[in-house]
Design a protein around this motif. Structure first.
Motif, mmCIF file in Angstrom:
data_model
loop_
_atom_site.group_PDB
_atom_site.id
_atom_site.type_symbol
_atom_site.label_atom_id
_atom_site.label_comp_id
_atom_site.label_asym_id
_atom_site.label_seq_id
_atom_site.Cartn_x
_atom_site.Cartn_y
_atom_site.Cartn_z
ATOM 1 N N GLY A 11 13.332 -1.782 3.147
ATOM 2 C CA GLY A 11 14.076 -0.228 1.568
ATOM 3 C C GLY A 11 13.123 1.115 1.732
ATOM 4 N N GLY A 12 11.733 0.829 2.333
ATOM 5 C CA GLY A 12 10.430 1.666 2.086
ATOM 6 C C GLY A 12 10.379 2.819 2.523
ATOM 7 N N ARG A 13 9.470 3.421 3.072
ATOM 8 C CA ARG A 13 8.859 4.358 3.611
ATOM 9 C C ARG A 13 7.569 4.102 3.804
ATOM 10 N NH1 ARG A 13 7.322 10.087 2.511
ATOM 11 N NH2 ARG A 13 7.436 9.011 -0.128
ATOM 12 N N ALA A 14 7.203 4.929 4.893
ATOM 13 C CA ALA A 14 5.391 4.562 5.623
ATOM 14 C C ALA A 14 5.013 5.770 6.101
ATOM 15 C CB ALA A 14 5.473 2.863 7.003
ATOM 16 N N VAL A 15 4.131 6.167 5.928
ATOM 17 C CA VAL A 15 3.763 7.142 5.906
ATOM 18 C C VAL A 15 1.684 6.551 6.755
ATOM 19 C CG1 VAL A 15 4.672 9.070 4.355
ATOM 20 C CG2 VAL A 15 2.196 7.915 3.837
ATOM 21 N N SER A 16 1.730 7.639 7.441
ATOM 22 C CA SER A 16 0.149 6.760 8.204
ATOM 23 C C SER A 16 -1.223 7.697 7.771
ATOM 24 C CB SER A 16 -0.254 8.170 9.400
ATOM 25 O OG SER A 16 -0.329 9.461 9.273
ATOM 26 N N GLY A 17 -2.335 7.438 7.730
ATOM 27 C CA GLY A 17 -3.186 7.887 7.411
ATOM 28 C C GLY A 17 -3.928 9.127 7.342
ATOM 29 N N LEU A 18 -2.784 10.216 8.018
ATOM 30 C CA LEU A 18 -3.131 11.568 8.216
ATOM 31 C C LEU A 18 -3.735 12.334 6.776
ATOM 32 C CD1 LEU A 18 -1.336 12.370 11.168
ATOM 33 C CD2 LEU A 18 -4.182 12.110 11.310
ATOM 34 N N GLY A 19 -3.009 11.763 5.929
ATOM 35 C CA GLY A 19 -2.910 12.877 4.776
ATOM 36 C C GLY A 19 -4.218 12.482 4.082
ATOM 37 N N MET A 20 -4.705 11.186 4.393
ATOM 38 C CA MET A 20 -5.940 10.699 3.729
ATOM 39 C C MET A 20 -6.704 11.221 4.558
ATOM 40 S SD MET A 20 -7.984 6.903 3.906
ATOM 41 C CE MET A 20 -9.200 6.862 3.733
ATOM 42 N N LEU A 21 -7.150 11.242 5.756
ATOM 43 C CA LEU A 21 -8.236 12.416 6.935
ATOM 44 C C LEU A 21 -7.933 13.318 6.504
ATOM 45 C CD1 LEU A 21 -9.798 11.895 9.482
ATOM 46 C CD2 LEU A 21 -7.156 12.939 10.479
ATOM 47 N N LEU A 22 -7.020 14.426 6.279
ATOM 48 C CA LEU A 22 -6.986 15.507 5.472
ATOM 49 C C LEU A 22 -7.569 15.489 4.388
ATOM 50 C CD1 LEU A 22 -6.166 18.735 6.440
ATOM 51 C CD2 LEU A 22 -4.060 17.676 4.382
ATOM 52 N N ALA A 56 7.705 -2.432 11.034
ATOM 53 C CA ALA A 56 8.721 -3.445 9.815
ATOM 54 C C ALA A 56 9.198 -2.793 8.343
ATOM 55 C CB ALA A 56 8.473 -4.122 9.378
ATOM 56 N N TRP A 57 8.736 -1.689 8.168
ATOM 57 C CA TRP A 57 8.773 -1.730 6.816
ATOM 58 C C TRP A 57 9.972 -0.946 6.305
ATOM 59 C CZ3 TRP A 57 4.704 -3.172 3.770
ATOM 60 C CH2 TRP A 57 4.440 -2.402 2.385
ATOM 61 N N PRO A 58 10.310 0.043 7.655
ATOM 62 C CA PRO A 58 11.704 0.579 6.752
ATOM 63 C C PRO A 58 12.770 -0.681 6.441
ATOM 64 C CG PRO A 58 11.088 1.340 8.545
ATOM 65 C CD PRO A 58 10.295 0.459 8.079
ATOM 66 N N ALA A 59 12.515 -2.101 6.838
ATOM 67 C CA ALA A 59 14.073 -2.774 7.006
ATOM 68 C C ALA A 59 13.908 -3.377 6.154
ATOM 69 C CB ALA A 59 13.513 -3.782 7.388
ATOM 70 N N ALA A 107 7.870 -10.011 5.906
ATOM 71 C CA ALA A 107 6.798 -10.470 4.357
ATOM 72 C C ALA A 107 6.767 -9.464 3.568
ATOM 73 C CB ALA A 107 6.317 -11.584 3.932
ATOM 74 N N LEU A 108 5.470 -8.312 3.998
ATOM 75 C CA LEU A 108 4.771 -7.326 3.014
ATOM 76 C C LEU A 108 6.529 -6.264 3.051
ATOM 77 C CD1 LEU A 108 1.672 -7.800 4.989
ATOM 78 C CD2 LEU A 108 1.683 -7.809 2.041
ATOM 79 N N ALA A 109 6.777 -6.285 3.411
ATOM 80 C CA ALA A 109 8.641 -4.941 3.949
ATOM 81 C C ALA A 109 9.222 -5.365 2.978
ATOM 82 C CB ALA A 109 8.603 -4.713 4.909
#
Length: 283
Positions: A233-244, A228-231, A205-207
């Motif tokens: 139509g969106g794109r998902a990224v992890s928290g590595l960018g935030m961590l960096l 679930a996100w690509p279904a 539902a969130l996706a």
């Protein structure tokens, strides 16, 4: 002023074995030519104050991850604006006059969203209502958001975030996690701990509606929500960018005590940190 002997740093949390902060900080200090050490230590919240009191003058600072951000806030004698807004501190500079507290998570989220092409947003969604959700709320408002939906298992838990929203002139609307549908929004920041398992219907539902998902989890990737996100139509990224990016801001604090002042050669430092993260050494 910190003693020249203040060369020890660490990340504290519980759990902590998954943390990749040591490799990020080691890469930064190698470029800076600083002979500092940075280690991990598992510290339960109940033992935080006692362990902090035991540190001597060889200690320069601490990175504090879950569940220690509220305890670090309480221990701080001075706090930056973002820490005051969120009630959370993830960085302690161990000044002789008392610990100085900073929240670099906010800047880490802002910068990671900018890396993904999000430089301005009017409406956004946050999943979860804990300490990191407060940082996400402040970060989204810094990018211009004025309407933020907070999805939580217990809608009454959103009340502290609504209070922050009032201070910032932002509308915060609580939404139950099991809602059958959600309006499309361009950005969703998921702040649930990695061990929280979303039911498939909630994730799906969130996706719907897609957009960008930034899930702060990186040690247990992909999360059910990210899967679930690509279904939708969106794109998902992890928290590595935030961590960096939050780590780079911590390096500023530990190097010269000012989270807003860039380091000399910061582009080179960030590139070295990014390379260390990509290498995956020390996972």
């Amino acid at each position: 002023m910190l003693s020249p002997d203040a060369t020890r740093l660490a990340v504290w949390g519980d759990p902590i074995a998954h943390s990749r902060s040591p490799q990020l900080h080691a890469a930064a200090y190698a470029v800076l030519g600083a002979d500092w050490t940075y280690e991990r230590r598992q510290v339960p919240e109940s033992l935080f104050a006692g362990f902090l009191a035991e540190l001597d003058s060889t200690w320069r600072g601490l990175s504090c991850t879950m569940p220690l951000k509220a305890a670090a806030f309480a221990a701080s004698v001075v706090r930056d604006r973002r820490a005051k807004l969120t009630g959370a501190v993830n960085t302690l500079l161990l000044d002789p006059s008392g610990p100085r507290g900073f929240n670099t998570d906010v800047g880490g989220i802002v910068r990671s969203l900018q890396d993904e092409g999000i430089t301005a947003v009017d409406g956004a969604r946050i999943v979860g209502a804990g300490a990191t959700a407060a940082s996400a709320l402040v970060a989204l408002t810094e990018l211009g958001a004025r309407h933020i939906e907070v999805v939580a298992r217990r809608p009454h838990a959103v009340a502290p975030l609504e209070a922050i929203g009032e201070r910032l002139g932002v509308t915060v609307r609580p939404v139950p996690l099991d809602a059958p549908a959600h309006a499309p929004l361009p950005v969703t920041v998921a702040t649930l701990p990695g061990d929280v398992r979303l039911a498939a219907p909630s994730a799906e539902a969130l996706a719907v509606g897609g957009g960008l998902l930034v899930d702060v989890v990186y040690g247990q990737w992909p999360t059910p929500l990210a899967q679930a996100w690509p279904a939708g139509g969106g794109r998902a990224v992890s928290g590595l960018g935030m961590l960096l990016h939050q780590a780079l801001l911590q390096v500023r604090v530990f190097a010269h005590g000012d989270v807003d002042a860039p380091l000399g050669g910061e582009d080179v430092i960030l590139a070295a940190m990014r390379q260390a993260l990509d290498a995956g050494v020390g996972d």
